[in-house]
Design a protein around this motif. Structure first.
Motif, mmCIF file in Angstrom:
data_model
loop_
_atom_site.group_PDB
_atom_site.id
_atom_site.type_symbol
_atom_site.label_atom_id
_atom_site.label_comp_id
_atom_site.label_asym_id
_atom_site.label_seq_id
_atom_site.Cartn_x
_atom_site.Cartn_y
_atom_site.Cartn_z
ATOM 1 N N SER B 63 0.798 -0.883 -0.207
ATOM 2 C CA SER B 63 -0.010 0.472 0.187
ATOM 3 C C SER B 63 0.890 1.062 -0.226
ATOM 4 O O SER B 63 1.665 1.419 0.610
ATOM 5 C CB SER B 63 -0.886 0.188 1.156
ATOM 6 O OG SER B 63 0.091 0.286 2.433
ATOM 7 N N MET B 65 0.357 6.073 0.139
ATOM 8 C CA MET B 65 -0.454 7.092 -0.063
ATOM 9 C C MET B 65 -0.049 8.426 -0.586
ATOM 10 O O MET B 65 1.071 8.574 -0.068
ATOM 11 C CB MET B 65 -1.332 6.823 1.670
ATOM 12 C CG MET B 65 -0.408 7.969 2.572
ATOM 13 S SD MET B 65 -2.236 7.560 3.755
ATOM 14 C CE MET B 65 -3.287 10.055 2.862
ATOM 15 N N LEU B 86 3.886 4.348 -6.510
ATOM 16 C CA LEU B 86 4.465 4.023 -4.938
ATOM 17 C C LEU B 86 3.897 2.622 -4.641
ATOM 18 O O LEU B 86 5.093 2.117 -3.888
ATOM 19 C CB LEU B 86 3.954 5.158 -4.316
ATOM 20 C CG LEU B 86 4.867 5.920 -4.344
ATOM 21 C CD1 LEU B 86 3.607 7.183 -3.449
ATOM 22 C CD2 LEU B 86 6.000 6.280 -4.119
ATOM 23 N N VAL B 89 5.296 -0.691 -5.684
ATOM 24 C CA VAL B 89 7.097 -0.730 -5.188
ATOM 25 C C VAL B 89 6.958 -1.264 -3.902
ATOM 26 O O VAL B 89 8.258 -1.418 -3.164
ATOM 27 C CB VAL B 89 7.614 0.095 -6.001
ATOM 28 C CG1 VAL B 89 8.612 0.292 -7.480
ATOM 29 C CG2 VAL B 89 7.573 1.015 -4.359
ATOM 30 N N ALA B 90 5.880 -0.333 -2.966
ATOM 31 C CA ALA B 90 6.514 -1.046 -1.399
ATOM 32 C C ALA B 90 6.205 -1.712 -0.836
ATOM 33 O O ALA B 90 5.833 -3.233 -1.770
ATOM 34 C CB ALA B 90 4.555 -0.454 -0.866
ATOM 35 N N ALA B 91 6.326 -2.642 0.319
ATOM 36 C CA ALA B 91 6.689 -3.571 0.703
ATOM 37 C C ALA B 91 5.537 -4.530 0.936
ATOM 38 O O ALA B 91 4.801 -3.964 1.191
ATOM 39 C CB ALA B 91 7.661 -4.118 2.040
ATOM 40 N N GLU B 92 5.027 -6.469 0.823
ATOM 41 C CA GLU B 92 4.551 -7.105 1.231
ATOM 42 C C GLU B 92 3.910 -6.583 2.880
ATOM 43 O O GLU B 92 5.624 -7.076 3.811
ATOM 44 C CB GLU B 92 4.604 -8.050 0.974
ATOM 45 C CG GLU B 92 4.954 -8.139 -0.714
ATOM 46 C CD GLU B 92 2.936 -9.400 -1.299
ATOM 47 O OE1 GLU B 92 2.388 -9.696 -0.525
ATOM 48 O OE2 GLU B 92 3.221 -9.322 -2.337
ATOM 49 N N ASP B 93 2.816 -6.400 2.865
ATOM 50 C CA ASP B 93 3.049 -6.198 4.644
ATOM 51 C C ASP B 93 1.227 -7.136 4.927
ATOM 52 O O ASP B 93 0.120 -6.682 4.919
ATOM 53 C CB ASP B 93 3.409 -5.017 4.934
ATOM 54 C CG ASP B 93 3.041 -4.734 6.893
ATOM 55 O OD1 ASP B 93 2.509 -5.718 7.337
ATOM 56 O OD2 ASP B 93 3.288 -3.452 6.799
ATOM 57 N N ARG B 96 -1.572 -5.319 6.355
ATOM 58 C CA ARG B 96 -2.273 -4.165 6.217
ATOM 59 C C ARG B 96 -3.292 -4.130 5.793
ATOM 60 O O ARG B 96 -3.932 -5.488 4.923
ATOM 61 C CB ARG B 96 -1.208 -3.522 5.428
ATOM 62 C CG ARG B 96 -1.052 -2.105 3.901
ATOM 63 C CD ARG B 96 -1.127 -1.431 5.198
ATOM 64 N NE ARG B 96 0.491 -0.800 6.130
ATOM 65 C CZ ARG B 96 1.114 -0.520 7.021
ATOM 66 N NH1 ARG B 96 -0.392 0.063 7.648
ATOM 67 N NH2 ARG B 96 1.947 0.209 7.476
#
Lengths: 491, 448
Positions: B63, B65, B86, B89-93, B96
């Motif tokens: 995710s 923002m 964005l 490219v954010a990490a898997e969490d 979330r």
């Protein structure tokens, strides 16, 4: 590369479909017969932030702010209005609000404005602004910091790292006909570590940055601190070291004693004890503990204190302030004698004193105030080891959290986050964080030694005043204060 | 609202077409006015409208923002594509995500957060309120010979929140405040202090005359302040500063501080962490409350809950994410602004008043320190170590004597909460984080 960013005036006129005529008529609208001065401040800012914890980049965000602030000044009165829609209509609405402070005035003719001038200095132009560096490189930076910090010691259990950058384009148009703009990059990298040993859990933080290129953190730029260590390695190692050190910290002492401050960031002392009290607004209103004291001794003759907005690439530097005045190097205290105040346009004009380029604002939504830029003390002659050796029993504080001052009474505090006892001239055990308290107008009279090792901080300072935050810098050589109250728990 | 729920839904639909699996939108719009007068003359008037839209998108467990103050359609198109880029490219969490649809608030309590009277106040009348407060202060004593000014300000905001899985809510949120900072001089030394009133409705503000008189009293009693010697004594926190101690409890109870192991309250849920005089509620449903709201920052219902009961730590303050990290449901404490993702925090966070008057508490102390103002940031949330600059009045034989300044008070919050011996009956419910007057058995005061 978006070349329009090189010319803030063209950027705003083209992006928002404004004309010189609409600016001239907005200024004309503000200026009635009772208005002495008016200005328009245009701003377009992009900011981003990334943060890592538990080994992954959890937060990625980007924000865009745009707006225009309209200010009218009549004697001591200021009218201010802003809009986050930049258009000819909104400018006129804001102009009408701003001039409310002078009811009797009539709208005058348009105010002719000159061709845009570039700032007289170029302190931080960058090839690629940090904000335009691919996000993958920033994510990689945070992962490297995380690995480095964890790698220092198995007791480092948590690492939090964050990167933030902003890119601001601003343009000031004044009723004196001045049109001046600037483009300001800014970035910062922060690392926080939590160390654990049994039930004992301690925290350490370090960071830095400035108005420079992203490659600085990777050691790809001249002007780090001269060591082989890259800034990102330095920050990670320092944050981890501080957390580990605090595992062994004993209770801090309570009461008055000799205090030695280390070089660099402990310069926050100057910011709180001296700097705020020398901002012109408080002195014009005579609400500062330094009011009416120009020419008087306020420090030992070892102390010369400067505010300098012109140091290349620093977090607190500006080509021009937020009123379009070029920044400068202002001597606040020279060999212990109070020499000058930090001025913005309103206060300089009311006090009939020269501008110093310290009129700053957080954004278009705020009107300018006198603020510091980079505030530091010049180096002295004493080798730092000699200063430590001269102390029988005292506190050696090398890193600090925040500080605060009561301008009117002059009392100020700043809180040590890394400190040691000095016993018989030797650095002893680390002590827990403690607040140091003193009186601004006399703390520097007790400076009895000044080191030869002046250093500026690494680029992490943010100053708050009247609800407005602006980036600042500080600097200090190692100094000895013959007595200060240390607020520990151990009697 | 210049941005409707329909527009929000349509923007989220567009995001789904670009591959987003979910998302939410926050829009905050506000009108702000403030005026400052000083020495009976207007110093500043500021008036403006601000707006901001925040867009958060999820691509599976990734995710990101973004936010902007430019709500034009071209700007929002750009925002949408930026956010998608964005998020990818954010990490898997895996923790979330949005709340489940059945968790969302369906009815919203009426909290009286509007200020219907403010429209009728002219700018001149607003200026007059500030003028009266300053005059009332400076008229009290001739030693009150300067002023840092008096401010009247008000804000009227609208908040819209919409999610891709069905929540839609808006509410209005207003507030007004009046404050004055007089300066007194004696023997060439200046002191300043302040008083203020802040309410949802401008009509309910304390009168300018009362605010001025209290500010004058607080300032005059600081004249002639001195240091005291370094010693351990009982310390009384005036209700005005006791709120900060309760604020530290709120920060320490936040789910984020807990799961990051950055709180001195880690691993202590269910345990006694304070004296049995300490009971604290978090109540977002308080009518007129400055911390009130009909739903939380993720659209979950607002409800009153006990956080500390007779000294026992009963509940964390959680949003969905920090709750999942701790294996617990959200407590409806998501805090959200347009520019950042949800976090967890308090709403109206109040320590339940005790039976003592402030006078009774002061009389219980043989020799001690009554603290009226704190400065600095010397609070370590990981360890609880506490050391701050303090101003106040020295107590001898149960009586307030001379003013004190340039000293610090220090201890550890874990000990300080356990050593709360007396709780006053003087809670001001209008402050969002508030406590009555508190007496702590012993702290180190450092002076000369």
């Amino acid at each position: 590369m978006e070349t329009e960013y090189d010319r803030p005036d063209r950027f705003f006129l083209e992006k928002y479909n404004l004309s010189s005529a609409s600016l001239e008529s907005a200024l004309g609208r503000v200026l009635g017969k009772k208005i002495d001065y008016a200005d328009l401040y245009f701003e377009y800012q992009t900011s981003e932030s990334l943060s890592l914890e538990e080994g992954i980049v959890k937060k990625v965000s980007k924000n865009i702010s745009q707006g225009v602030g309209v200010r009218a000044i009549a004697e001591e009165k200021t009218g201010y209005a802003y809009s986050d829609d930049i258009s000819t209509e909104q400018l006129l609405v804001a102009a009408k609000t701003a001039r409310y402070i002078a009811k009797e005035g009539k709208s005058t003719e348009n105010i002719p404005i000159q061709k845009a001038a570039s700032p007289r200095q170029d302190l931080y132009s960058v090839g690629t602004p940090p904000i335009d560096v691919p996000i993958e490189e920033k994510i990689d930076l945070l992962h490297r910091v995380d690995r480095l910090a964890r790698g220092t010691d198995p007791r480092i259990k948590k690492v939090m790292a964050s990167f933030s950058s902003e890119y601001k384009i601003m343009l000031v148009v004044t009723s004196n006909g001045l049109v001046v703009g600037d483009v300001l990059p800014l970035m910062r990298l922060n690392v926080t570590c939590i160390a654990e040993q049994g039930k004992n859990r301690q925290v350490g933080s370090f960071g830095g940055g400035g108005r420079r290129e992203f490659g600085f953190f990777l050691g790809q730029e001249e002007g780090s601190d001269g060591s082989d260590e890259k800034p990102l390695e330095h920050y990670a190692r320092e944050a981890a070291r501080q957390a580990l050190l605090n595992l062994d910290a004993v209770d801090a002492p309570a009461g008055p004693m000799e205090v030695v401050l280390g070089p660099g960031w402990p310069g926050i002392l100057l910011h709180e004890a001296i700097g705020h009290g020398l901002e012109a607004d408080f002195n014009r209103k005579k609400t500062s503990a330094f009011s009416d004291r120009l020419g008087e001794r306020v420090a030992s003759e070892l102390c010369t204190v400067i505010d300098d907005g012109t140091i290349p690439q620093r977090r607190g530097s500006l080509n021009c302030d937020d009123e379009g005045t070029p920044t400068s190097r202002t001597v606040l205290i020279e060999k212990g004698i109070l020499k000058g105040y930090l001025q913005d346009r309103l206060n300089a004009s009311l006090m009939k004193m020269p501008l110093t380029g310290n009129g700053r604002r957080e954004s278009y939504a705020h009107s300018p105030m006198p603020r510091m830029t980079n505030t530091f003390m010049l180096a002295g002659d004493s080798p730092p080891e000699e200063i430590i050796r001269s102390v029988k029993r005292g506190l050696y504080a090398v890193s600090f959290g925040g500080g605060q001052v009561d301008i009117t009474s002059g009392k100020f505090v700043f809180s040590a986050s890394e400190a040691y006892m000095i016993e018989d001239g030797k650095i002893g055990s680390p002590v827990k964080g403690a607040t140091l308290i003193g009186n601004g107008p006399d703390v520097l009279t007790r400076v009895s030694m000044v080191g030869s090792d002046m250093a500026l901080d690494s680029g992490i300072g943010t100053c708050g005043k009247d609800g407005q935050s602006v980036p600042v810098g500080v600097g200090l050589p190692t100094i000895k204060i013959s007595e200060m109250t240390v607020g520990g728990t151990s009697g | 609202m210049i941005f409707s729920s329909e527009e929000a839904r349509s923007l989220l639909k567009k995001a789904e077409k670009q591959g987003a699996t979910g998302g939410d939108i926050v829009v905050v719009i506000g009108d702000a006015f403030s005026t400052q007068v000083r020495l009976n003359s207007v110093e500043k008037i500021s008036n403006a409208r601000g707006k901001r839209l925040g867009l958060r998108l999820m691509f599976g467990n990734r995710s990101a923002m973004t936010s902007t103050s430019d709500l034009s359609s071209s700007s929002l198109e750009k925002l949408l594509s930026d956010t998608c880029a964005l998020a990818r490219v954010a990490a898997e969490d895996p923790f979330r995500g949005l709340p489940q649809p059945e968790e969302y608030a369906v009815t919203f309590p009426e909290l009286n957060m509007e200020d219907p009277d403010i429209e009728a106040l002219s700018i001149d009348e607003k200026i007059d309120l500030a003028m009266r407060a300053e005059k009332a202060a400076l008229d009290q004593d001739e030693r009150l010979n300067n002023s840092d000014g008096s401010d009247f300000s008000h804000h009227q905001g609208s908040i819209l929140y919409a999610t891709s899985n069905g929540f839609n809510g808006t509410y209005r949120s207003c507030s007004a405040s009046l404050s004055v900072v007089p300066i007194a001089t004696e023997d060439g030394k200046m002191q300043r202090d302040y008083w203020y009133s802040s309410k949802r409705r401008s009509r309910l503000l304390e009168s300018p005359e009362s605010i001025g008189r209290k500010a004058a009293h607080r300032t005059l009693r600081r004249l002639g302040a001195r240091k005291v010697s370094t010693q351990k004594v009982p310390v009384i926190f005036d209700s005005e500063v006791a709120g900060s101690l309760i604020g530290h409890l709120a920060s320490a109870a936040s789910g984020y501080a807990i799961y990051k192991k950055a709180s001195f309250l880690c691993d202590q849920i269910g345990q006694r962490i304070a004296s049995d005089a300490v009971t604290v509620y978090d109540d977002p449903t308080l009518p007129n409350g400055l911390g009130s709201r009909p739903f939380d920052g993720e659209g979950l219902p607002s409800y009153k809950k006990i956080i500390f009961e007779k000294g026992v730590f009963k509940s964390y303050l959680l949003d969905t994410y920090s709750g999942k990290k701790l294996g617990l449901p959200s407590t409806g404490n998501a805090v959200r602004s347009a520019g950042s993702p949800p976090s967890a925090g308090s709403t109206n966070f109040h320590l339940v008043p005790g039976k003592y008057t402030q006078d009774e508490i002061i009389r219980s102390v043989g020799s001690g320190f009554f603290v009226t103002e704190l400065i600095g940031f010397g609070v370590n949330m990981v360890t609880g170590d506490y050391s701050r600059g303090a101003t106040g009045i020295w107590i001898e034989k149960g009586e307030l004597t001379y003013p004190v300044e340039e000293v610090t008070i220090a201890g550890n919050l874990k000990d300080m909460y356990r050593e709360i011996e007396m709780v006053g009956n003087d809670l001001d419910m209008d402050r969002s984080t508030a406590s009555p007057t508190l007496k702590i058995a012993q702290m180190m005061v450092a002076g000369h």
